[in-house]
Design a protein around this motif. Structure first.
Motif, PDB file in Angstrom:
ATOM      1  N   SER A  38       0.832  -1.202   0.000  1.00 11.02           N
ATOM      2  CA  SER A  38       0.000   0.000   0.000  1.00 11.02           C
ATOM      3  C   SER A  38       0.870   1.257   0.000  1.00 11.02           C
ATOM      4  O   SER A  38       0.568   2.235  -0.688  1.00 11.02           O
ATOM      5  CB  SER A  38      -0.926   0.005   1.219  1.00 11.02           C
ATOM      6  OG  SER A  38      -1.809  -1.098   1.184  1.00 11.02           O
ATOM      7  N   SER A  39       1.950   1.225   0.762  1.00 11.39           N
ATOM      8  CA  SER A  39       2.841   2.379   0.831  1.00 11.39           C
ATOM      9  C   SER A  39       3.532   2.632  -0.503  1.00 11.39           C
ATOM     10  O   SER A  39       3.637   3.774  -0.960  1.00 11.39           O
ATOM     11  CB  SER A  39       3.890   2.181   1.933  1.00 11.39           C
ATOM     12  OG  SER A  39       3.275   2.086   3.195  1.00 11.39           O
ATOM     13  N   LEU A  40       4.003   1.563  -1.147  1.00 15.63           N
ATOM     14  CA  LEU A  40       4.663   1.723  -2.436  1.00 15.63           C
ATOM     15  C   LEU A  40       3.685   2.199  -3.504  1.00 15.63           C
ATOM     16  O   LEU A  40       4.054   2.965  -4.396  1.00 15.63           O
ATOM     17  CB  LEU A  40       5.312   0.402  -2.865  1.00 15.63           C
ATOM     18  CG  LEU A  40       6.678   0.111  -2.239  1.00 15.63           C
ATOM     19  CD1 LEU A  40       7.163  -1.272  -2.638  1.00 15.63           C
ATOM     20  CD2 LEU A  40       7.697   1.161  -2.660  1.00 15.63           C
ATOM     21  N   PHE A  41       2.444   1.745  -3.423  1.00 13.13           N
ATOM     22  CA  PHE A  41       1.422   2.247  -4.329  1.00 13.13           C
ATOM     23  C   PHE A  41       1.305   3.765  -4.166  1.00 13.13           C
ATOM     24  O   PHE A  41       1.257   4.511  -5.155  1.00 13.13           O
ATOM     25  CB  PHE A  41       0.085   1.574  -4.023  1.00 13.13           C
ATOM     26  CG  PHE A  41      -1.048   2.039  -4.894  1.00 13.13           C
ATOM     27  CD1 PHE A  41      -1.330   1.397  -6.086  1.00 13.13           C
ATOM     28  CD2 PHE A  41      -1.832   3.112  -4.518  1.00 13.13           C
ATOM     29  CE1 PHE A  41      -2.371   1.839  -6.893  1.00 13.13           C
ATOM     30  CE2 PHE A  41      -2.872   3.559  -5.318  1.00 13.13           C
ATOM     31  CZ  PHE A  41      -3.144   2.916  -6.500  1.00 13.13           C
ATOM     32  N   SER A  42       1.289   4.227  -2.923  1.00 14.73           N
ATOM     33  CA  SER A  42       1.188   5.664  -2.661  1.00 14.73           C
ATOM     34  C   SER A  42       2.449   6.400  -3.119  1.00 14.73           C
ATOM     35  O   SER A  42       2.364   7.522  -3.644  1.00 14.73           O
ATOM     36  CB  SER A  42       0.953   5.913  -1.167  1.00 14.73           C
ATOM     37  OG  SER A  42      -0.273   5.355  -0.751  1.00 14.73           O
ATOM     38  N   VAL A  43       3.616   5.780  -2.928  1.00 14.02           N
ATOM     39  CA  VAL A  43       4.863   6.404  -3.371  1.00 14.02           C
ATOM     40  C   VAL A  43       4.856   6.551  -4.888  1.00 14.02           C
ATOM     41  O   VAL A  43       5.236   7.601  -5.437  1.00 14.02           O
ATOM     42  CB  VAL A  43       6.079   5.583  -2.913  1.00 14.02           C
ATOM     43  CG1 VAL A  43       7.355   6.080  -3.592  1.00 14.02           C
ATOM     44  CG2 VAL A  43       6.233   5.664  -1.394  1.00 14.02           C
ATOM     45  N   GLY A  44       4.421   5.496  -5.581  1.00  8.83           N
ATOM     46  CA  GLY A  44       4.314   5.564  -7.034  1.00  8.83           C
ATOM     47  C   GLY A  44       3.379   6.678  -7.465  1.00  8.83           C
ATOM     48  O   GLY A  44       3.669   7.437  -8.404  1.00  8.83           O
TER      49      GLY A  44
END
Length: 419
Positions: A43-49
């Protein structure tokens, strides 16, 4: 016709995203056995992307055809979703979610620029409202349909959802290509207002563009509104509010699902009515109203903690009240931001503001986890009441700033060229 295809493209894309969003955490953590850390990291990497993609997508929409940018982003999103089908380990799953986030968010500013270029000023709020309604409906339908095909007891149980998401974004891209065809009249990239041209300031460097944007006082207040309204609700929609319901209000899990459904139904039922009723109101005034509604929602939620027998009903009511604010927020913020943007930097400005919203929304779950984990439910409510009131103040200052024509009416090239 172009606007209708654009609305349909947004709805179809969100239908695909809706099949994945409610289930990806449980799939990674439990079904695949990768644990909660990997699931949270996804979820965090999705947000970072998303955070990285928004300003890039906006900048590209100023420099080249927004149709090309939006379609390319849809293809990237489809590739990310499809890669999740073959993700056989946590690393490949995390990479897929990162790419998925990149594609979904990069398309947003470009699609907003298309609305601004293809739709006359009088109809823009209505089109943004329909776009938001279509996205909400698509998300709801996708999540509902996925419930019948997703099987979290099998490692392959999410494949239909990932495949649907990939196809949804590809179909969305095809619809945008159709909308961009020259047979509809105005050629792609043409404009109906001087402020939307992609020439001139759009060719400046990123640093000069940033200086041009922040040189406008009204945009600075709009940025604060964007951040506070994101923190005041959207940052807590998926995690903080459900966590508060379970740990403080002690409601059933089904109540959370009902609240989310009520939120969606209220948006669909009231969106166009609200647009008609508020057509003559300024964007800044409406955003003040959103901040007031956000504040009321948190106060109702506080009342739920004081009335255990009514806690479930008040929690569901809170989501309905939030939805009323959303019906004003969604049609207003993007066209207002675009109207304040320097000439040639509409996409860049929208991308930067989307990044602000995404970045601060990503902080929400962390804040909720720390505060609620410490058992400070009252602090959780009080903090968000304060944030919502700050949004009201920022919108009030924005309204005052917009009454000074020299600050907002015609941002000049010189603002971008300050050394």
């Amino acid at each position: 016709m172009r606007a209708r295809l654009l609305i349909l493209a947004s709805a179809v894309a969100m239908l695909g995203w809706g099949t994945v969003l409610p289930y990806q955490y449980a799939y990674a953590a439990t079904t695949r056995g990768w644990g909660s850390l990997v699931a949270a990291a996804a979820s965090s990497l999705f947000s970072v992307g998303a955070l990285l993609a928004a300003p890039i997508g906006g900048r590209l929409a100023d420099r080249m055809s927004p149709v090309t940018v939006a379609v390319a982003a849809k293809v990237i999103a489809a590739s990310g979703a499809a890669s999740l089908i073959w993700a056989d380990g946590p690393i490949s799953f995390l990479v897929g979610m990162f790419v998925f986030g990149l594609g979904i968010t990069a398309a947003g500013p470009a699609q907003s620029v298309l609305v601004l270029r293809w739709v006359g000023g009088a109809d823009r709020r209505k089109v943004f409202a329909w776009q938001f309604t279509g996205q909400a409906l698509g998300m709801a339908v996708g999540a509902f349909a996925a419930g019948y095909v997703v099987d979290l007891d099998r490692a392959t149980g999410m494949w239909p959802a990932f495949a649907t998401a990939a196809v949804g974004f590809l179909v969305s891209g095809v619809l945008l290509v159709a909308a961009g065809a020259r047979r509809w009249g105005m050629p792609v990239g043409s404009v109906d207002e001087p402020g939307l041209t992609s020439q001139g300031v759009g060719s400046t460097s990123p640093r000069e563009a940033l200086r041009a944007i922040w040189a406008i006082p009204a945009l600075r207040w709009t940025a604060l509104i964007t951040v506070t309204l994101a923190l005041g609700f959207y940052a807590q929609f998926e995690s903080g509010l459900p966590a508060y319901a379970l740990t403080v209000l002690h409601v059933e899990e089904t109540t959370i699902g009902l609240a989310a459904a009520v939120n969606c139904v209220v948006i669909i039922a009231l969106q166009m009515l609200v647009v008609r009723l508020t057509a003559r109101r300024s964007g800044a005034t409406l955003l003040m109203g959103v901040g007031v509604i956000w504040t009321l929602s948190w106060l109702v939620l506080a009342a739920a903690s004081l009335n255990p027998e009514l806690s479930a009903a008040l929690f569901v009511t809170t989501f309905g009240i939030f939805a009323v604010g959303e019906t004003m927020y969604a049609p207003v913020l993007n066209p207002l931001t675009a109207g304040l943007a320097p000439s040639g930097l509409v996409g860049t400005t929208l991308g930067m503001f989307t990044a602000l919203q995404t970045g601060f929304s990503a902080v929400g779950p962390l804040v909720a986890g720390v505060i609620l984990g410490a058992g400070l439910g009252s602090l959780f409510i009080g903090l968000h009441v304060a944030i919502s009131l700050l949004a009201v103040f920022a919108a009030w200052r924005l309204r005052a700033a917009m009454r000074r024509p020299r600050e907002v009416a015609e941002p000049v090239r010189a603002a971008a060229l300050v050394a």
